[in-house]
Scaffold this motif. Sequence first.
Motif, mmCIF file in Angstrom:
data_model
loop_
_atom_site.group_PDB
_atom_site.id
_atom_site.type_symbol
_atom_site.label_atom_id
_atom_site.label_comp_id
_atom_site.label_asym_id
_atom_site.label_seq_id
_atom_site.Cartn_x
_atom_site.Cartn_y
_atom_site.Cartn_z
ATOM 1 N N THR A 8 -2.112 3.555 8.541
ATOM 2 C CA THR A 8 -1.391 4.170 7.429
ATOM 3 C C THR A 8 -2.388 4.870 6.510
ATOM 4 O OG1 THR A 8 0.263 2.411 7.544
ATOM 5 C CG2 THR A 8 0.216 3.727 5.544
ATOM 6 N N SER A 9 -2.053 6.063 6.106
ATOM 7 C CA SER A 9 -2.963 6.818 5.242
ATOM 8 C C SER A 9 -3.028 6.181 3.855
ATOM 9 C CB SER A 9 -2.522 8.268 5.126
ATOM 10 O OG SER A 9 -1.315 8.345 4.403
ATOM 11 N N LYS A 10 -4.124 6.466 3.162
ATOM 12 C CA LYS A 10 -4.301 5.914 1.822
ATOM 13 C C LYS A 10 -3.248 6.456 0.864
ATOM 14 C CE LYS A 10 -9.255 5.084 2.178
ATOM 15 N NZ LYS A 10 -10.595 5.420 1.662
ATOM 16 N N SER A 11 -2.854 7.688 1.051
ATOM 17 C CA SER A 11 -1.861 8.268 0.146
ATOM 18 C C SER A 11 -0.504 7.578 0.297
ATOM 19 C CB SER A 11 -1.724 9.769 0.375
ATOM 20 O OG SER A 11 -1.240 10.029 1.672
ATOM 21 N N LYS A 12 -0.117 7.269 1.524
ATOM 22 C CA LYS A 12 1.143 6.557 1.745
ATOM 23 C C LYS A 12 1.067 5.160 1.146
ATOM 24 C CE LYS A 12 3.065 8.733 5.853
ATOM 25 N NZ LYS A 12 3.559 8.522 7.212
ATOM 26 N N ARG A 13 -0.061 4.496 1.349
ATOM 27 C CA ARG A 13 -0.253 3.149 0.806
ATOM 28 C C ARG A 13 -0.189 3.182 -0.717
ATOM 29 N NH1 ARG A 13 -6.143 1.164 0.828
ATOM 30 N NH2 ARG A 13 -6.054 2.586 -0.936
ATOM 31 N N ASN A 14 -0.885 4.153 -1.324
ATOM 32 C CA ASN A 14 -0.899 4.253 -2.777
ATOM 33 C C ASN A 14 0.471 4.591 -3.344
ATOM 34 O OD1 ASN A 14 -3.612 3.667 -2.745
ATOM 35 N ND2 ASN A 14 -4.264 5.810 -2.896
ATOM 36 N N LYS A 15 1.229 5.430 -2.631
ATOM 37 C CA LYS A 15 2.566 5.788 -3.076
ATOM 38 C C LYS A 15 3.482 4.569 -3.076
ATOM 39 C CE LYS A 15 4.262 9.572 -1.380
ATOM 40 N NZ LYS A 15 4.956 10.561 -0.535
ATOM 41 N N ARG A 16 3.390 3.763 -2.016
ATOM 42 C CA ARG A 16 4.200 2.546 -1.943
ATOM 43 C C ARG A 16 3.835 1.576 -3.056
ATOM 44 N NH1 ARG A 16 3.565 2.652 3.656
ATOM 45 N NH2 ARG A 16 1.912 1.100 3.482
ATOM 46 N N ARG A 17 2.560 1.394 -3.283
ATOM 47 C CA ARG A 17 2.113 0.478 -4.341
ATOM 48 C C ARG A 17 2.534 0.978 -5.719
ATOM 49 N NH1 ARG A 17 -3.960 -1.444 -2.433
ATOM 50 N NH2 ARG A 17 -3.265 -2.490 -0.552
ATOM 51 N N ALA A 18 2.442 2.276 -5.951
ATOM 52 C CA ALA A 18 2.837 2.840 -7.237
ATOM 53 C C ALA A 18 4.326 2.640 -7.480
ATOM 54 C CB ALA A 18 2.478 4.319 -7.296
ATOM 55 N N THR A 19 5.130 2.830 -6.443
ATOM 56 C CA THR A 19 6.575 2.623 -6.561
ATOM 57 C C THR A 19 6.879 1.172 -6.883
ATOM 58 O OG1 THR A 19 6.997 4.402 -4.988
ATOM 59 C CG2 THR A 19 8.781 2.829 -5.355
ATOM 60 N N TRP A 20 6.224 0.265 -6.175
ATOM 61 C CA TRP A 20 6.442 -1.164 -6.381
ATOM 62 C C TRP A 20 6.062 -1.571 -7.800
ATOM 63 C CZ3 TRP A 20 3.386 -5.551 -7.207
ATOM 64 C CH2 TRP A 20 4.019 -6.766 -6.959
ATOM 65 N N LYS A 21 4.916 -1.089 -8.271
ATOM 66 C CA LYS A 21 4.464 -1.438 -9.618
ATOM 67 C C LYS A 21 5.356 -0.808 -10.680
ATOM 68 C CE LYS A 21 -0.322 -2.471 -8.600
ATOM 69 N NZ LYS A 21 -1.727 -2.266 -8.961
ATOM 70 N N HIS A 22 5.853 0.399 -10.423
ATOM 71 C CA HIS A 22 6.742 1.049 -11.377
ATOM 72 C C HIS A 22 8.048 0.280 -11.505
ATOM 73 C CE1 HIS A 22 8.723 4.151 -13.668
ATOM 74 N NE2 HIS A 22 9.694 4.187 -12.777
ATOM 75 N N GLN A 23 8.602 -0.173 -10.383
ATOM 76 C CA GLN A 23 9.835 -0.946 -10.424
ATOM 77 C C GLN A 23 9.632 -2.236 -11.217
ATOM 78 O OE1 GLN A 23 10.819 -1.445 -6.299
ATOM 79 N NE2 GLN A 23 11.887 0.507 -6.172
ATOM 80 N N ALA A 24 8.475 -2.885 -11.033
ATOM 81 C CA ALA A 24 8.180 -4.107 -11.774
ATOM 82 C C ALA A 24 8.061 -3.818 -13.265
ATOM 83 C CB ALA A 24 6.895 -4.734 -11.247
ATOM 84 N N ALA A 25 7.451 -2.702 -13.617
ATOM 85 C CA ALA A 25 7.296 -2.342 -15.028
ATOM 86 C C ALA A 25 8.649 -2.052 -15.667
ATOM 87 C CB ALA A 25 6.380 -1.130 -15.163
#
Length: 58
Positions: A8-25
């Motif tokens: 998995t590319s770093k950009s896809k990984r970072n996008k998933r993590r950003a979405t997850w963290k945004h939902q938590a926020a």
Amino acid sequence: MAVPKKKTSKSKRNKRRATWKHQAAVQAQKALSLGKSVLTNRSNSFEYPSDDDEDDEE
């Protein structure tokens, strides 16, 4: 035979993590807002017994 999965590319990984963290926020902000409204007795979406109701029942 088992075949290795593609990396998995770093950009896809970072996008998933950003979405997850945004939902938590967002959920944390909603919880904080609800807590503040309950403390100031301005809540419209949260039902809880008041002290007056307990005195009437006895």
